[in-house]
Design an enzyme around this catalytic site. Structure first.
Site, PDB file in Angstrom:
ATOM      1  N   CYS A 107       0.943  -1.240  -0.074  1.00  0.00           N
ATOM      2  CA  CYS A 107       0.105   0.055  -0.034  1.00  0.00           C
ATOM      3  C   CYS A 107       0.910   1.414   0.023  1.00  0.00           C
ATOM      4  CB  CYS A 107      -0.898  -0.182   1.150  1.00  0.00           C
ATOM      5  SG  CYS A 107      -0.119  -0.063   2.908  1.00  0.00           S
ATOM      6  N   CYS A 147      -2.595  -3.337   8.675  1.00  0.00           N
ATOM      7  CA  CYS A 147      -2.152  -2.087   8.941  1.00  0.00           C
ATOM      8  C   CYS A 147      -1.835  -2.053  10.562  1.00  0.00           C
ATOM      9  CB  CYS A 147      -3.366  -1.032   9.114  1.00  0.00           C
ATOM     10  SG  CYS A 147      -4.363  -1.169   7.497  1.00  0.00           S
TER      11      CYS A 147
HETATM   12 FE1  FES Z   1      -1.679   0.262   4.235  1.00  0.00          FE
HETATM   13 FE2  FES Z   1      -3.455   0.537   6.047  1.00  0.00          FE
HETATM   14  S1  FES Z   1      -3.778   0.385   3.975  1.00  0.00           S
HETATM   15  S2  FES Z   1      -1.390   0.313   6.576  1.00  0.00           S
END
Ligand code: FES
Length: 127
Positions: A33, A102
């Site tokens: 991400c 996360c």
């Molecule tokens: Fe990457 Fe939350 S989407 S840490």
């Protein structure tokens, strides 16, 4: 989809920022991400006296950073190292499955900061 606890920490995060003369620094990122977290710690007599975070990431990453500092502050280094992503998620009354990674970022960042401290203080014994 988010618990009230997550929203509370997102809107009112605990212990954000950076410790200027930190004893340990941990920087981690999630390649998928692109989110990043920087954790700074202050250690006294084997206890995490202070812990701060800077997070460039999603709302869940902000909330997990915040609650992780609540869980870790005042703990021994050994206790703090034992914190898991499940502890972090539980303290937030759960996270959506797609957001569990996360909470990894928060515990990985904490671990990296403690490992940095341990490298600088090889004489210190965890017990
Ligand atoms: Fe990457 Fe939350 S989407 S840490």
């Amino acid at each position: 989809m988010y618990s009230p606890k997550v929203l509370e920490h997102f809107h009112n995060p605990h212990n954000p920022g950076e410790i200027e003369d930190a004893d340990g620094v941990g920087e981690v990122g999630n390649p998928q991400c692109g989110d990043m977290m920087r954790i700074t710690i202050k250690v006294k007599d084997g206890i995490l006296e202070d812990i701060r975070w800077k997070t460039l990431g999603c709302g869940a990453a902000i909330a997990t950073s915040s609650v992780m500092t609540d869980l870790a502050k005042g703990k021994t280094l050994k206790e703090a190292l034992a914190l898991t992503r499940d502890n972090v998620a539980e303290a937030l009354d759960g996270l959506p499955p797609a957001k569990m990674h996360c909470s990894n970022l928060a515990t990985d960042g904490l671990r990296a900061a403690i490992e940095d401290y341990m490298e600088k203080h090889p004489e210190e014994v965890l017990d």
